[in-house]
Design a protein around this motif. Structure first.
Motif, PDB file in Angstrom:
ATOM      1  N   PHE A 113     -49.630  19.338  80.896  1.00  0.00           N
ATOM      2  CA  PHE A 113     -50.770  18.553  81.376  1.00  0.00           C
ATOM      3  C   PHE A 113     -50.376  17.212  81.984  1.00  0.00           C
ATOM      4  N   GLY A 114     -49.092  16.838  81.928  1.00  0.00           N
ATOM      5  CA  GLY A 114     -48.695  15.564  82.519  1.00  0.00           C
ATOM      6  C   GLY A 114     -47.318  15.117  82.077  1.00  0.00           C
ATOM      7  N   VAL A 115     -47.129  13.820  82.058  1.00  0.00           N
ATOM      8  CA  VAL A 115     -45.822  13.215  81.800  1.00  0.00           C
ATOM      9  C   VAL A 115     -45.595  13.003  80.308  1.00  0.00           C
ATOM     10  N   VAL A 116     -44.374  13.303  79.876  1.00  0.00           N
ATOM     11  CA  VAL A 116     -43.922  12.989  78.524  1.00  0.00           C
ATOM     12  C   VAL A 116     -43.053  11.748  78.635  1.00  0.00           C
ATOM     13  N   ARG A 117     -43.406  10.729  77.882  1.00  0.00           N
ATOM     14  CA  ARG A 117     -42.612   9.502  77.896  1.00  0.00           C
ATOM     15  C   ARG A 117     -41.877   9.378  76.564  1.00  0.00           C
ATOM     16  N   SER A 118     -40.569   9.369  76.640  1.00  0.00           N
ATOM     17  CA  SER A 118     -39.727   9.191  75.450  1.00  0.00           C
ATOM     18  C   SER A 118     -39.208   7.764  75.442  1.00  0.00           C
ATOM     19  N   ILE A 119     -39.382   7.100  74.316  1.00  0.00           N
ATOM     20  CA  ILE A 119     -38.963   5.708  74.213  1.00  0.00           C
ATOM     21  C   ILE A 119     -37.878   5.584  73.139  1.00  0.00           C
ATOM     22  N   PRO A 120     -37.021   4.571  73.253  1.00  0.00           N
ATOM     23  CA  PRO A 120     -35.901   4.444  72.310  1.00  0.00           C
ATOM     24  C   PRO A 120     -36.306   3.901  70.942  1.00  0.00           C
ATOM     25  N   ASP A 121     -37.522   3.429  70.812  1.00  0.00           N
ATOM     26  CA  ASP A 121     -37.972   2.818  69.563  1.00  0.00           C
ATOM     27  C   ASP A 121     -37.890   3.799  68.397  1.00  0.00           C
ATOM     28  N   ILE A 122     -37.534   3.295  67.238  1.00  0.00           N
ATOM     29  CA  ILE A 122     -37.644   4.060  65.996  1.00  0.00           C
ATOM     30  C   ILE A 122     -39.038   3.769  65.469  1.00  0.00           C
ATOM     31  N   GLY A 123     -39.909   4.749  65.567  1.00  0.00           N
ATOM     32  CA  GLY A 123     -41.323   4.521  65.308  1.00  0.00           C
ATOM     33  C   GLY A 123     -41.851   5.034  63.993  1.00  0.00           C
ATOM     34  N   VAL A 124     -41.041   5.812  63.280  1.00  0.00           N
ATOM     35  CA  VAL A 124     -41.545   6.390  62.032  1.00  0.00           C
ATOM     36  C   VAL A 124     -40.396   6.576  61.051  1.00  0.00           C
ATOM     37  N   GLY A 125     -40.707   6.397  59.780  1.00  0.00           N
ATOM     38  CA  GLY A 125     -39.808   6.803  58.708  1.00  0.00           C
ATOM     39  C   GLY A 125     -40.203   8.212  58.320  1.00  0.00           C
ATOM     40  N   TYR A 126     -39.299   9.157  58.486  1.00  0.00           N
ATOM     41  CA  TYR A 126     -39.574  10.593  58.314  1.00  0.00           C
ATOM     42  C   TYR A 126     -38.898  11.060  57.027  1.00  0.00           C
ATOM     43  N   ARG A 127     -39.716  11.372  56.040  1.00  0.00           N
ATOM     44  CA  ARG A 127     -39.186  11.713  54.720  1.00  0.00           C
ATOM     45  C   ARG A 127     -38.711  13.165  54.659  1.00  0.00           C
ATOM     46  N   ILE A 128     -37.482  13.347  54.199  1.00  0.00           N
ATOM     47  CA  ILE A 128     -36.925  14.682  53.943  1.00  0.00           C
ATOM     48  C   ILE A 128     -36.649  14.765  52.445  1.00  0.00           C
ATOM     49  N   HIS A 129     -37.301  15.734  51.811  1.00  0.00           N
ATOM     50  CA  HIS A 129     -37.282  15.774  50.350  1.00  0.00           C
ATOM     51  C   HIS A 129     -37.041  17.147  49.745  1.00  0.00           C
ATOM     52  N   GLY A 130     -36.708  18.131  50.548  1.00  0.00           N
ATOM     53  CA  GLY A 130     -36.442  19.459  50.009  1.00  0.00           C
ATOM     54  C   GLY A 130     -37.644  20.373  49.985  1.00  0.00           C
ATOM     55  N   GLU A 131     -38.831  19.832  50.168  1.00  0.00           N
ATOM     56  CA  GLU A 131     -40.043  20.645  50.219  1.00  0.00           C
ATOM     57  C   GLU A 131     -40.589  20.746  51.644  1.00  0.00           C
ATOM     58  N   ASN A 132     -39.887  20.137  52.606  1.00  0.00           N
ATOM     59  CA  ASN A 132     -40.328  20.199  53.996  1.00  0.00           C
ATOM     60  C   ASN A 132     -40.346  21.656  54.458  1.00  0.00           C
ATOM     61  N   ALA A 133     -41.229  21.929  55.402  1.00  0.00           N
ATOM     62  CA  ALA A 133     -41.364  23.300  55.896  1.00  0.00           C
ATOM     63  C   ALA A 133     -40.340  23.647  56.972  1.00  0.00           C
ATOM     64  N   SER A 134     -39.685  22.656  57.536  1.00  0.00           N
ATOM     65  CA  SER A 134     -38.771  22.949  58.644  1.00  0.00           C
ATOM     66  C   SER A 134     -37.388  23.338  58.154  1.00  0.00           C
ATOM     67  N   ILE A 135     -36.679  24.054  59.008  1.00  0.00           N
ATOM     68  CA  ILE A 135     -35.320  24.455  58.681  1.00  0.00           C
ATOM     69  C   ILE A 135     -34.409  23.237  58.538  1.00  0.00           C
ATOM     70  N   GLY A 136     -34.706  22.181  59.280  1.00  0.00           N
ATOM     71  CA  GLY A 136     -33.858  21.007  59.268  1.00  0.00           C
ATOM     72  C   GLY A 136     -33.814  20.289  57.933  1.00  0.00           C
ATOM     73  N   SER A 137     -34.783  20.520  57.077  1.00  0.00           N
ATOM     74  CA  SER A 137     -34.824  19.773  55.836  1.00  0.00           C
ATOM     75  C   SER A 137     -33.840  20.294  54.807  1.00  0.00           C
TER      76      SER A 137
END
Length: 172
Positions: A113-137
């Motif tokens: 639908f349009g432009v994706v803008r990626s910025i260098p800012d660290i915008g969130v603290g993303y908690r990984i705790h072993g119960e995450n649903a993603s493979i990366g956790s």
């Protein structure tokens, strides 16, 4: 502008105003994505930042790329802000398909639908705790995880093709 935040994640100071500024000054932007700092189960910084440096996330007009390959580097939902108008067009998503991994639906459809803008800012603290649903956790690749992932990819692709004409794109 709509931002989704997982209950165990934390927005960083200033990120909302930064995102709003981008949406206000760049009318073609449909998504702003930013980097994340990984937190442990207790909420402490681990020192890991994803992606590890600026310039690795998909940026710009990715419509053709998404239509052809569906592939670009994107961040988990908590590290994104979306155009409310775009979300009004593509939501609701079918809940039965997305008990987990709903970020794939948004990540794969919104860019047409349009432009994706990626910025260098660290915008969130993303908690990984072993119960995450993603493979990366936890790194566990199971047959059921792979099957769900393949089904999700096929479904998202069908939705990109479904929404392409609404976005003014030829699905062929």
């Amino acid at each position: 502008v709509i931002m989704f935040l997982d209950a165990d994640d934390v927005l960083q100071p200033g990120i909302v105003s930064r995102v709003v500024e981008i949406f206000n000054t760049e009318p073609d932007v449909v998504k702003v994505q930013f980097r994340l700092a990984v937190l442990n189960a207790q909420g402490d910084l681990t020192g890991v930042v994803k992606p590890p440096r600026d310039g690795l996330l998909g940026n710009g007009d990715l419509r053709l790329r998404v239509m052809q390959t569906r592939n670009y580097a994107w961040t988990p939902t908590s590290a994104n802000a979306f155009s409310a108008q775009t979300l009004k067009t593509i939501l609701p998503m079918p809940a039965e398909r997305y008990v987990a991994g709903a970020d794939a639906y948004l990540a794969e459809i919104v860019p047409i639908f349009g432009v994706v803008r990626s910025i260098p800012d660290i915008g969130v603290g993303y908690r990984i705790h072993g119960e995450n649903a993603s493979i990366g956790s936890n790194g566990a690749v199971t047959a059921s995880w792979a099957r769900r992932r393949i089904e999700s990819i096929g479904y998202c692709r069908s939705q990109v093709l479904r929404f392409a004409p609404i976005a003014g794109l030829d699905p062929r």
